[in-house]
Design an enzyme around this catalytic site. Sequence first.
Site, PDB file in Angstrom:
ATOM      1  CE  LYS A  98      13.251 -13.448  19.381  1.00 24.18           C
ATOM      2  NZ  LYS A  98      13.198 -14.425  20.486  1.00 24.18           N
ATOM      3  CD  GLU A 120      18.663  -5.562  17.123  1.00 27.33           C
ATOM      4  OE1 GLU A 120      17.855  -6.293  17.720  1.00 27.33           O
ATOM      5  OE2 GLU A 120      18.315  -4.761  16.256  1.00 27.33           O
ATOM      6  CB  SER A 387       7.480 -18.185  23.096  1.00 29.82           C
ATOM      7  OG  SER A 387       8.363 -18.457  24.170  1.00 29.82           O
TER       8      SER A 387
HETATM    9  C1  LIG Z   1      13.094 -14.152  21.796  1.00 29.79           C
HETATM   10  C2  LIG Z   1      12.226 -15.101  22.512  1.00 29.79           C
HETATM   11  C3  LIG Z   1      11.306 -14.676  23.503  1.00 29.79           C
HETATM   12  C4  LIG Z   1      11.199 -13.253  23.968  1.00 29.79           C
HETATM   13  O1  LIG Z   1      10.801 -12.343  23.004  1.00 29.79           O
HETATM   14  P1  LIG Z   1       9.350 -11.695  22.965  1.00 29.79           P
HETATM   15  O2  LIG Z   1       9.490 -10.620  21.947  1.00 29.79           O
HETATM   16  O3  LIG Z   1       9.040 -11.177  24.332  1.00 29.79           O
HETATM   17  O4  LIG Z   1       8.405 -12.757  22.567  1.00 29.79           O
HETATM   18  C5  LIG Z   1      10.486 -15.618  24.094  1.00 29.79           C
HETATM   19  N1  LIG Z   1      10.555 -16.919  23.759  1.00 29.79           N
HETATM   20  C6  LIG Z   1      11.429 -17.381  22.824  1.00 29.79           C
HETATM   21  C7  LIG Z   1      11.461 -18.828  22.527  1.00 29.79           C
HETATM   22  C8  LIG Z   1      12.288 -16.485  22.175  1.00 29.79           C
HETATM   23  O5  LIG Z   1      13.146 -16.942  21.256  1.00 29.79           O
END
Ligand SMILES: *Cc1c(COP(=O)(O)O)cnc(C)c1O
Length: 406
Positions: A98, A120, A387
């Site tokens: 993010k 938000e 992610s």
């Molecule tokens: C917020 C988040 C997601 C989901 O958000 P996307 O916009 O679909 O990437 C996935 N993995 C992590 C670690 C997150 O913090």
Amino acid sequence: MTALKSPLPNTLPDSAGFYGDFGGRFVPDTLMAPLAELEDAYNKAHADPAFWADYERLLDEFVGRETPLQPMHRLTAQLGGAKIYLKREDLAHTGAHKINNAIGQILLAQRMGKKRIIAETGAGQHGVATATAAAAFGLECIVYMGADDMARQEPNVYRMRLLGAEVVPVTSGSRTLKDAVSEAMRDWVSHVHDTYYLLGSALGPHPYPRMVRDFQSVIGREARAQILAAEGRLPDSIVACVGGGSNAIGIFSGFVDDAQVKLIGVEAGGTAIAKGQHAARFSGGSMGIFQGMKTIILQDTDGQAELTHSVSAGLDYTGVGPEHAYLQALGRAEYTYALDDDAVAALHRLARTEGIICALESAHAVAYAIKTAPALSKDHLMIVNLSGRGDKDIGILRSYEENKKS
Ligand SMILES: *Cc1c(COP(=O)(O)O)cnc(C)c1O
């Protein structure tokens, strides 16, 4: 021309922000002017190599890019099929992808002369990334968060406050993300002259889906160069979890023009694909308009947003980003889901096999790899986008396991 080491994605929405039938700008009149101002500012920044040079420098110095592309030798050997690589976004500053987007948008806010950043947040991850980026630029930061979410995600509330952000509890409606979005919109309308609304995923009204995709496309550019360096060829498949869709579209964008690379998005199957028990928009959703965009959403027959559920807060969302809906309609990407239990089991397995505690969101993509790799040939190269890291999920995991026992 940009100063980037390789080009930005070239899939663009049309002038009204549509990817095929999806996307657009479905907002009240009062938001049309601020969105047009934002689009104009982004187009100018996009064409300016100095903007991208600043962005890349911050990603290097502050975020710690590039993140590794790591072969999973032990997991691959255990599964006995496809060779699995992880793209380690969990190693980025603040522990997830993010921050790539937050940094890009903060740079844009600074160019636009906006001194006040609003956002938000549901689980708090986007709030933490925004508070982090705002602090690093000395900008005021206000984060709207549902009162119930604040109670559930106390550590992230504390983190945001440590970073100097003001966290505003939203007590209307269901006291969760949906209501926080409405509150942030209200704030934006009444403070447009000095306020920048920093949206956290590749969704919402045009130009956010494209802008967030561009800022996350660094994941795909790096992964592409890294796999070519490591294997001398493109991968056979790319796997990523899909909440709003930003980490997935970020890595997909590096490979979308290579028809031979399969793109697989993994949504939250929750406890079952049944009303109110999941967040797999492509397994039970339909076309609708939600929070500024036309896309695939989970809705009842009256068009009311359905309740969603996932063990991972970041995937627990009613609508999917419009570019994913488009890729699915084109047949360029496919979307499946992992159940809560399988995601939790995948998290445990990755931790014990490779020494990596991943986020519950990312564990959905890992679960897909664990399920499918054994039947694939040993020369199949699979990249899983990891992610985020799992420290934030320790409390949730503990109560999940306690509930299973009782
Ligand atoms: C917020 C988040 C997601 C989901 O958000 P996307 O916009 O679909 O990437 C996935 N993995 C992590 C670690 C997150 O913090």
